[in-house]
Structures are given as C-alpha cells and as structure tokens.
Motif scaffolding. Structure first.
Motif, PDB file in Angstrom:
ATOM      1  N   HIS A 242     -58.275 -66.556   8.197  1.00 17.26           N
ATOM      2  CA  HIS A 242     -57.330 -67.255   9.043  1.00 17.26           C
ATOM      3  C   HIS A 242     -57.338 -68.480   9.490  1.00 17.26           C
ATOM      4  O   HIS A 242     -56.957 -68.969  10.363  1.00 17.26           O
ATOM      5  CB  HIS A 242     -57.331 -66.487  10.626  1.00 17.26           C
ATOM      6  N   CYS A 252     -48.553 -64.687   9.659  1.00 20.52           N
ATOM      7  CA  CYS A 252     -49.667 -64.019   9.438  1.00 20.52           C
ATOM      8  C   CYS A 252     -49.616 -62.771  10.467  1.00 20.52           C
ATOM      9  O   CYS A 252     -48.989 -62.626  11.423  1.00 20.52           O
ATOM     10  CB  CYS A 252     -51.049 -64.624   9.441  1.00 20.52           C
ATOM     11  N   CYS A 254     -51.834 -62.217  12.301  1.00 24.07           N
ATOM     12  CA  CYS A 254     -52.567 -62.750  13.504  1.00 24.07           C
ATOM     13  C   CYS A 254     -51.593 -63.427  14.391  1.00 24.07           C
ATOM     14  O   CYS A 254     -52.043 -63.886  15.438  1.00 24.07           O
ATOM     15  CB  CYS A 254     -53.725 -63.816  13.296  1.00 24.07           C
ATOM     16  N   CYS A 259     -51.703 -68.395   6.961  1.00 24.02           N
ATOM     17  CA  CYS A 259     -53.218 -68.335   6.814  1.00 24.02           C
ATOM     18  C   CYS A 259     -53.266 -67.990   5.470  1.00 24.02           C
ATOM     19  O   CYS A 259     -52.849 -67.575   4.735  1.00 24.02           O
ATOM     20  CB  CYS A 259     -53.620 -67.078   7.812  1.00 24.02           C
TER      21      CYS A 259
HETATM   22 ZN   LIG Z   1     -53.848 -65.564  10.290  1.00 19.83          ZN
END
Ligand SMILES: [Zn+2]
Length: 398
Positions: A242, A252, A254, A259
């Motif tokens: 990340h 991403c 996240c 990332c």
């Molecule tokens: Zn990420």
C-alpha cells in the motif's frame, strides 16, 4: 526495588526450565552433565529441572553415552512429538491449518475454501478450522499460531486491518484463546512466511538477514534481521503493498489510489493483460473471460506482446519497491512467493533489473532475488515457529 522473594524464585525457576529445555532441544541427545556445562547451572538444578520436564513429557532418554571412566551417562533429548502446535494460514482462497510438531513437521492438514466469506463469516470459518484440528490432535497441544493478511498488533493479538477479509480491530488472538483455552500467537502472513524461510528454507543454510516478498492477491514483505523477525514500530514493517507508486492511479482496496497492489498483484497483472490484449474499451474476447496467471504464462511463452508488456510493467514496479527495501537495509537475500511465482524467470529477470537500478548493493551483484525454496505451507510453519518461540523459547530447527 526489591522484588518479592517468591516471585524472584518463580522467575528464576521458569528461566532455568526454558534454558534447560532449549539446551536439550538444540544439543540433544546429551547427558545431564553436558547440560550443566552448557548452561552453567549446577548439576542439582539441572537434575531438578530434568525431572520436571520428564513429568511434563518434554524429555526422553535415548540410551547411554560414552563413559569417561565411571558409569556411562544417560542421554536425553526433547521428543519431536512432545507437543503439537496448531498452525493456521488465513490465505486468499483457502484457510489452511495443520498440526505441527516441535521440529516443524506437519502431521495433519486441513484446507477450507474461503469462497468469498468475510467479516463474521470468515471468523466462523477460522473457528471451524481450529475445532477440526483440535479433534484431530492425539497428544498435548501447546497453542495456536496464526498467519493472517493485514496489519497485526502481535502483542495483543489484534488484527488492525485486513482489507480483503473486512476485519478491523478484530481481537483474533483473545477470541481463539477464549474458545480453545490455548495460548495464541497472531502475526502478519508475510512476516510468518519470512520467518519460515529463515528457519526451514535455503536448504538449512541460515542467513541472518532476508526479505520475503509475497505477490498474490495482495503484496507484502516480511523482514528477518539478525535471525529475528523485524515488525517495526507499528508491527507493519514490510507493508509495501500500500505504498503509492502511481500518482492519480486506480483506486485500491484500501481506499487510496495507485498503491503497489493496484499495479503488481496477481489480479492487476491478469487485468492489465486482458486490457492490452482486447484493447481498453473492447469487450473481453470470450464474453466474460477473466484470464488466470496460467493464461498469462502460456501467452508469455508464445511470445504474446500483451503478456510481455503486462509482466514487464508489474515487474518494474515490484523491482523498484524491492530495490528501495534492499537499498535501505543492505540485505543480500530476497525471496519471492505467492501466485505470481507462476510467471517464472521472465518476471524475475525484470524485477532483478529494475531493483538493480535502484540500489547500490544490487548494482554490485551481491543480492540474490529468487523464489522461495519452501513454497508449501510456508505461513503455517512460520506461524507455528513463532508460537514455539513465544511459549517455550525454542528456536525451531530440524
Ligand atoms: Zn492500497
């Protein structure tokens, strides 16, 4: 500050038990006198501790050693099956668990497909796996070692965040411990894999420092420094997946954009291959065709330029990230594991070249970047090894 005498005595006793056990484990078969010499404990103390270890089934006799004049000494060792550990790998497509003995040998393996479960359903699957293994165990269980994706606060056994399992601040360690009555050790899967490669890989030739990079559905690294797992200040050392590598890149899992995972994970590679093959806006050639890494590999072998480009692009991003790690730590061994290993030498060559442009040690040709030796059950074994170290103070060796 004067500690209460009782506590001091108990702590000394516990220290001696661990010391004698570790000596028997590392050097056995050995005599009591050998143990006393190696530990600098008195023979009386060693005999006391050995008696206790006999009672707990942690030591056995294995005949007599050579006599040095008097009676031949009885030789002792720690039986490999004195205890079993439950080792878990909460992997991407399946949760795998095994019974592992004190020498890191697997006696029973159970694999449960994840099939998209997350949240409470994924946790229920972990419980089911532990139950099956507890029932399969014939001898005494020492505890449970868990390797899981995500950022793990190891001292409290809490998973801070595991995106693909939708776990946030999940106290997995306390949860499993409460249900089983066993001690539990939870660590990040990439970190567990790094430790396993250190302990069991490289043909037993231990190198004190290594980085193990996993590239599968996620991307992460585990770092072993001076023979010990390095977790960092926030337990997230090696979370390279990340790190943002593309400004204004795609979103991403996240929540952020660009990332490393979005351009170098197994899925990123197969999607990029499809996009290059079919054109950015074109429909997939065979309807809802979702190519696998094996498809990319086959296309690569046939000289398909789309496969070549997809692999080169991902390899360059991975190489840059690895080069930065190696440059910062001056570690000469990097092992790769996870799904993308299927892409073989063509990917590794790109990674090596890209990494070399980023770091001095790599330029000097001293750094070895290669696939792991021990691909099977890497995380299960690493998680088990961590539990053995934390519970018995043993540094696993075969
Ligand atoms: Zn990420």
């Amino acid at each position: 500050v004067q500690l209460p005498t009782k506590a001091t005595h108990r702590q000394t006793r516990e220290f001696n038990v661990r010391l004698v056990l570790r000596t028997l484990y590392d050097l056995g078969p050995v005599s009591r006198a050998d143990v006393a010499r190696a530990t600098h404990l008195t023979r009386t103390t060693v005999s006391d501790v050995v008696t206790e270890l006999f009672d707990r089934g942690m030591v056995e006799t294995v005949g007599r050693g050579p006599s040095s004049g008097g009676k031949a000494p009885i030789l002792l060792r720690v039986p490999a099956d004195a205890r079993n550990v439950i080792g878990l790998d909460l992997g991407e497509t399946a949760f795998t668990g095994a019974l592992v003995n004190l020498r890191g040998e697997i006696s029973h393996l159970v694999e449960l497909p994840v099939e998209g479960r997350d949240g409470a359903d994924a946790l229920a699957l972990v419980d089911q796996l532990v139950e099956r293994l507890r029932h399969a165990a014939t001898g005494a269980l020492l505890g449970i070692g868990v390797g899981t994706p995500g950022v793990v606060d190891t001292p409290s056994g809490t998973i801070r965040r595991a995106v693909n399992l939708d776990w946030q601040d999940l106290p997995l360690g306390p949860h499993l411990s409460e249900r089983s009555g066993l001690p539990v050790f939870v660590a990040n899967d990439s970190q567990a894999a790094a430790l396993a490669e250190y302990v069991f890989g490289a043909g037993g030739r231990r190198t004190p420092n290594l980085v193990a990079v996993k590239v599968g559905r996620g991307v992460g690294a585990g770092i072993v420094l001076g023979g010990e797992l390095f977790q960092g200040d926030g337990h997230a050392a090696g979370e390279i997946g990340h790190v943002v590598v593309v400004e204004d890149g795609v979103q991403c899992r996240c929540g952020r954009f660009g990332c490393l995972e979005t351009v170098a994970s197994a899925r990123a590679i197969t999607l990029r291959y499809r996009q290059l093959r079919d054109g950015a806006d074109g429909p997939a050639r065979n309807g809802h065709d979702d190519p696998s890494l094996a498809t990319v590999r086959a296309a690569l072998e046939q000289g398909d330029p789309a496969a070549r480009t997809a692999v080169v692009e991902a390899g360059q991003f991975l190489g840059q990230a690895i080069g930065a790690l190696v440059g910062a730590l001056d570690i000469h061994l990097v092992v790769l594991h996870g799904g993308v290993i299927a892409l073989g030498e063509p990917l590794l060559r790109v990674i090596r070249d890209a990494a070399a442009q980023r770091s001095l040690p790599l330029l000097s040709g001293k750094v070895d970047i290669r696939p792991v030796e021990l691909e099977a059950n890497l995380v299960v074994l690493g998680a088990s090894a961590m539990l053995l170290t934390s519970e018995l103070g043993l540094s696993v060796s075969r």
